[in-house]
Design a protein around this motif. Sequence first.
Motif, PDB file in Angstrom:
ATOM      1  N   GLU A 713       0.823  -1.196   0.000  1.00  0.00           N
ATOM      2  CA  GLU A 713       0.000   0.000   0.000  1.00  0.00           C
ATOM      3  C   GLU A 713       0.862   1.253   0.000  1.00  0.00           C
ATOM      4  O   GLU A 713       1.996   1.241   0.488  1.00  0.00           O
ATOM      5  CB  GLU A 713      -0.898   0.017   1.244  1.00  0.00           C
ATOM      6  N   ASN A 714       0.301   2.330  -0.550  1.00  0.00           N
ATOM      7  CA  ASN A 714       0.966   3.622  -0.504  1.00  0.00           C
ATOM      8  C   ASN A 714       0.471   4.374   0.729  1.00  0.00           C
ATOM      9  O   ASN A 714      -0.613   4.957   0.725  1.00  0.00           O
ATOM     10  CB  ASN A 714       0.667   4.438  -1.773  1.00  0.00           C
ATOM     11  N   ILE A 715       1.267   4.352   1.796  1.00  0.00           N
ATOM     12  CA  ILE A 715       0.857   4.940   3.067  1.00  0.00           C
ATOM     13  C   ILE A 715       1.614   6.241   3.287  1.00  0.00           C
ATOM     14  O   ILE A 715       2.853   6.263   3.264  1.00  0.00           O
ATOM     15  CB  ILE A 715       1.124   3.988   4.245  1.00  0.00           C
ATOM     16  N   ALA A 716       0.886   7.310   3.503  1.00  0.00           N
ATOM     17  CA  ALA A 716       1.482   8.587   3.886  1.00  0.00           C
ATOM     18  C   ALA A 716       1.236   8.803   5.377  1.00  0.00           C
ATOM     19  O   ALA A 716       0.297   8.247   5.951  1.00  0.00           O
ATOM     20  CB  ALA A 716       0.879   9.728   3.075  1.00  0.00           C
ATOM     21  N   GLY A 717       2.094   9.620   5.982  1.00  0.00           N
ATOM     22  CA  GLY A 717       2.023   9.771   7.432  1.00  0.00           C
ATOM     23  C   GLY A 717       1.728  11.187   7.885  1.00  0.00           C
ATOM     24  O   GLY A 717       2.171  12.165   7.278  1.00  0.00           O
ATOM     25  N   ILE A 718       0.951  11.272   8.972  1.00  0.00           N
ATOM     26  CA  ILE A 718       0.712  12.524   9.684  1.00  0.00           C
ATOM     27  C   ILE A 718       1.151  12.229  11.118  1.00  0.00           C
ATOM     28  O   ILE A 718       0.521  11.434  11.813  1.00  0.00           O
ATOM     29  CB  ILE A 718      -0.786  12.913   9.646  1.00  0.00           C
ATOM     30  N   VAL A 719       2.235  12.851  11.552  1.00  0.00           N
ATOM     31  CA  VAL A 719       2.959  12.327  12.712  1.00  0.00           C
ATOM     32  C   VAL A 719       3.115  13.394  13.802  1.00  0.00           C
ATOM     33  O   VAL A 719       3.384  14.565  13.502  1.00  0.00           O
ATOM     34  CB  VAL A 719       4.353  11.822  12.274  1.00  0.00           C
ATOM     35  N   ALA A 720       2.983  12.944  15.053  1.00  0.00           N
ATOM     36  CA  ALA A 720       3.306  13.706  16.262  1.00  0.00           C
ATOM     37  C   ALA A 720       2.646  15.074  16.326  1.00  0.00           C
ATOM     38  O   ALA A 720       3.318  16.100  16.377  1.00  0.00           O
ATOM     39  CB  ALA A 720       4.830  13.851  16.394  1.00  0.00           C
ATOM     40  N   PRO A 721       1.303  15.146  16.352  1.00  0.00           N
ATOM     41  CA  PRO A 721       0.659  16.445  16.562  1.00  0.00           C
ATOM     42  C   PRO A 721       1.052  17.015  17.918  1.00  0.00           C
ATOM     43  O   PRO A 721       0.988  16.319  18.934  1.00  0.00           O
ATOM     44  CB  PRO A 721      -0.838  16.114  16.498  1.00  0.00           C
ATOM     45  N   THR A 722       1.486  18.258  17.932  1.00  0.00           N
ATOM     46  CA  THR A 722       1.928  18.910  19.167  1.00  0.00           C
ATOM     47  C   THR A 722       1.099  20.169  19.357  1.00  0.00           C
ATOM     48  O   THR A 722       1.360  21.209  18.756  1.00  0.00           O
ATOM     49  CB  THR A 722       3.432  19.244  19.089  1.00  0.00           C
ATOM     50  N   VAL A 723       0.060  20.042  20.168  1.00  0.00           N
ATOM     51  CA  VAL A 723      -0.893  21.130  20.386  1.00  0.00           C
ATOM     52  C   VAL A 723      -1.035  21.350  21.884  1.00  0.00           C
ATOM     53  O   VAL A 723      -1.489  20.455  22.602  1.00  0.00           O
ATOM     54  CB  VAL A 723      -2.272  20.793  19.773  1.00  0.00           C
ATOM     55  N   PRO A 724      -0.662  22.530  22.401  1.00  0.00           N
ATOM     56  CA  PRO A 724      -0.821  22.786  23.838  1.00  0.00           C
ATOM     57  C   PRO A 724      -2.291  22.901  24.210  1.00  0.00           C
ATOM     58  O   PRO A 724      -3.123  23.261  23.374  1.00  0.00           O
ATOM     59  CB  PRO A 724      -0.090  24.116  24.047  1.00  0.00           C
ATOM     60  N   PRO A 725      -2.659  22.585  25.463  1.00  0.00           N
ATOM     61  CA  PRO A 725      -4.062  22.715  25.884  1.00  0.00           C
ATOM     62  C   PRO A 725      -4.507  24.173  25.846  1.00  0.00           C
ATOM     63  O   PRO A 725      -3.735  25.087  26.135  1.00  0.00           O
ATOM     64  CB  PRO A 725      -4.051  22.161  27.311  1.00  0.00           C
ATOM     65  N   GLY A 726      -5.740  24.385  25.465  1.00  0.00           N
ATOM     66  CA  GLY A 726      -6.292  25.728  25.378  1.00  0.00           C
ATOM     67  C   GLY A 726      -7.705  25.669  24.848  1.00  0.00           C
ATOM     68  O   GLY A 726      -8.191  24.610  24.439  1.00  0.00           O
ATOM     69  N   PRO A 727      -8.388  26.811  24.830  1.00  0.00           N
ATOM     70  CA  PRO A 727      -9.797  26.807  24.394  1.00  0.00           C
ATOM     71  C   PRO A 727      -9.984  26.373  22.950  1.00  0.00           C
ATOM     72  O   PRO A 727     -11.048  25.885  22.579  1.00  0.00           O
ATOM     73  CB  PRO A 727     -10.234  28.264  24.607  1.00  0.00           C
ATOM     74  N   LEU A 728      -8.942  26.542  22.107  1.00  0.00           N
ATOM     75  CA  LEU A 728      -9.062  26.186  20.696  1.00  0.00           C
ATOM     76  C   LEU A 728      -8.255  24.941  20.342  1.00  0.00           C
ATOM     77  O   LEU A 728      -8.079  24.641  19.155  1.00  0.00           O
ATOM     78  CB  LEU A 728      -8.608  27.366  19.813  1.00  0.00           C
ATOM     79  N   SER A 729      -7.769  24.217  21.344  1.00  0.00           N
ATOM     80  CA  SER A 729      -6.844  23.112  21.057  1.00  0.00           C
ATOM     81  C   SER A 729      -7.487  22.033  20.185  1.00  0.00           C
ATOM     82  O   SER A 729      -6.843  21.501  19.270  1.00  0.00           O
ATOM     83  CB  SER A 729      -6.326  22.506  22.365  1.00  0.00           C
ATOM     84  N   THR A 730      -8.756  21.697  20.442  1.00  0.00           N
ATOM     85  CA  THR A 730      -9.419  20.669  19.627  1.00  0.00           C
ATOM     86  C   THR A 730      -9.540  21.116  18.180  1.00  0.00           C
ATOM     87  O   THR A 730      -9.267  20.353  17.240  1.00  0.00           O
ATOM     88  CB  THR A 730     -10.821  20.365  20.199  1.00  0.00           C
ATOM     89  N   LEU A 731      -9.916  22.372  17.971  1.00  0.00           N
ATOM     90  CA  LEU A 731     -10.066  22.889  16.614  1.00  0.00           C
ATOM     91  C   LEU A 731      -8.713  22.963  15.911  1.00  0.00           C
ATOM     92  O   LEU A 731      -8.602  22.664  14.713  1.00  0.00           O
ATOM     93  CB  LEU A 731     -10.720  24.274  16.665  1.00  0.00           C
ATOM     94  N   VAL A 732      -7.660  23.333  16.649  1.00  0.00           N
ATOM     95  CA  VAL A 732      -6.315  23.378  16.070  1.00  0.00           C
ATOM     96  C   VAL A 732      -5.881  21.979  15.639  1.00  0.00           C
ATOM     97  O   VAL A 732      -5.352  21.781  14.538  1.00  0.00           O
ATOM     98  CB  VAL A 732      -5.303  23.979  17.076  1.00  0.00           C
TER      99      VAL A 732
END
Length: 788
Positions: A713-732
């Motif tokens: 398979e041709n697998i691409a990666g989205i790796v290590a999201p680094t998002v600090p906690p905050g009111p918009l963290s989920t949306l970020v």
Amino acid sequence: MLGPVLDVLNNARYQPLGVRATSDDPQEVSQYGLAAMAGIRDAGIATCGKHFPSYGNLDFLGSSLDVPIITQTLEELSLSALVPFRNAVASGKLDAMFVGGCGLSNPSMNVSHACLSDQVVDDMLRNEMGFRGVAISECLEMEALSHDLGVQNGVVMAVEAGCDLVLLCRAYDIQLEAIKGLKLGLENGIITKERIFTSVRRVLHLKASCTSWSKALNPPGISLLSQLHPSHLALSRRAFDESITVIRDKEQLLPLSQSMHPGEELLLLTPLVKPLPASSLTKSLLDSKNDQSAATGSHERWLHRRQDKTAHMSGEGVFREFGKTLARYRNEKLLHTSYTANGVRPVHENLINRASCIIIFTADANRNLYQAGFTKHVEMMCSMLRSRGQKKQLIVVAVSSPYDFAMDKSIGTYICTFDFTENAMASLVRVLIGEVKPVGSLPGTLRKSKKVLKSRQLWLVEEYDRERDATGLDELLKAIHRSGGSDLDFLANTRASAFELFNTNIKEAHYVVRNSSTQALYGFVATYATGGVGILGALFVDPTKRNVSIGRSLHKRALKTLSQQRGLKRVQLGACFPSVFPGIALGAEAATVRTWFSNSGWDTQFPRRLTNMVIADLGNWTAPEGLLPTIQRANISFDLIHGLDNADTVLHHVRTESGPEVVELYRYALAETKSCGIVRAKDPAGAIMGTIIICRQGSPLSTYIPALRSRSENIAGIVAPTVPPGPLSTLVLQGLALMGVRQCKSHKASKAVLSWVIDDTSEPLIGMGFEALQSFEEITNSPDIFQN
């Protein structure tokens, strides 16, 4: 008196007994039990041993509707748990026995509820031990029992099993229901009149040996109470003063007068200690009572008068008085606030930043896990602030069970009071200010912390040699993958090359146990160290060579290597770079693996969950409707960067919000300009709100991330999201994932894998169309926990 407790505490960490058990040594429990019984009898009170056959080593299945189980064999119980009960019965001073609500599951006996089983009450207690006193059942309102059987059935079974008193302790209505059940049992011929009269005779004999109505209504000695009061107070003060136990004081923080200067602020953090919760059955009855417009009967009027009086926060007033008393002794201001299951809040962070010394109270933290989590969070905050040069002394006081942090040496100063009454807190103040020298000790052998289990065999551990061992490691990985279930899917595409990083910022050392004659590898361990973090990045043992201490030999060598690193601040089980072993793989074998590491010295109570997620059919995936406009309205912008020339702000962000190994992962991705990039989320002022790594299929980064490797398979990666906690963290996070998926689609990938989603942040990603691929538990401990 429902005492003494005669349980042998074989498992301190997960048991409900806490402070009530005296020891894990059956002979010591017997000595305390016999002494307590003699004192109780001398006062003219009846004794009751508890909790037969044992509450000292229960296996909890998880739900409050599941009955805890004793899994020890009768032979094992006889040699340990039953010794104090047998000695108490033989002494002739035991008037009653409290029979527990636990189950027994072993080859000789399979019982759902001990107090409802004639095998336990009539056969084991009466016939085998010769007990002739009153048998008392566990409270039949316990949810596991009332949910399965109902109170009426439970009462009939308890009496038929041989119980003389049936405990129903919280609601009059339920007691009436029980009496009704007893009558029905008699009418249906399940219980005989003779069986009832046998219990009546035992109860009357017990009452006659202690008191009479004339004594009860006109107790002797009331006139002497005023004379006895001063001597009893003095005895109480001495007992509490001599019981305060300092388990550890590594930094010599005690007394406070020697470790704190005048003017420095002291912070007290205390839990909200609630009254014992009512059973769900009682709650429903009380709710129905409250719904009625008026209460008519005498008992109902009493119940309504009592409700307001009994619903109080019993510990809060005592903790407030403790704070005031300590402040007066120091002649300094004291900061005090409570904490709850909501964790460390901004108010706590602000006060911790102000204070030079923090005292945290815990009360049965092993049962109230939020207290343990809060304490560990504060300990890590203090450690971080100390590394920045701030004075942050931490004292943890267990005010109930002494076992909250007895085995956790990352808590440098640990005190046990065994109680949080006013007298106990007054003694604690005297210890903290140096007026009293603490002389108490933990009971039993638990006073000697049992950390790493001794290996049964010693295996020769050698350094990993690529030329000699790479082929053997490949074969070992294949064998482990073949032997396991879905837990080990992540090993399907893993090769020996995945463990060697060749990174100058990471010190790596790997070891093997091998057969020098055949060159076969029996075991392999990988270690990494960077930025003060020591990582156990993999530990594998040949499935045919397990349970002979190969894993323990490798583990011991790995920890020795990590402990020799300068500036080591924490040790970590699981690595994100390389990501062959992000932690304990969750699945069918997770409990076994977790227990192995726990027995090897790791505190596994508070893991961080890491989840790999996937969009399996990337070609047909579409973004959720409304997500992009929501991001745009929040004024979040995104850009894609490549190369180390643009890396400063990204690496600063990752360094602030993640561990040093994640920084090295980002540095590696930035260096791979042809196959990797970094997506940044920014606020309107240009400040970074979050980052994520994007990599094409076949990227060199996939060498170290098995989930990105595939032959078909041709697998691409989205790796290590680094998002600090905050009111918009989920949306970020959703925005970064959206940008990553778009990049993957533009690279013509058929599948997108999102790697290392932390804790509960996977929920909003599932709403975007991601599915969980596999989850792991990353464990972080202080290095002190492994010191010999």
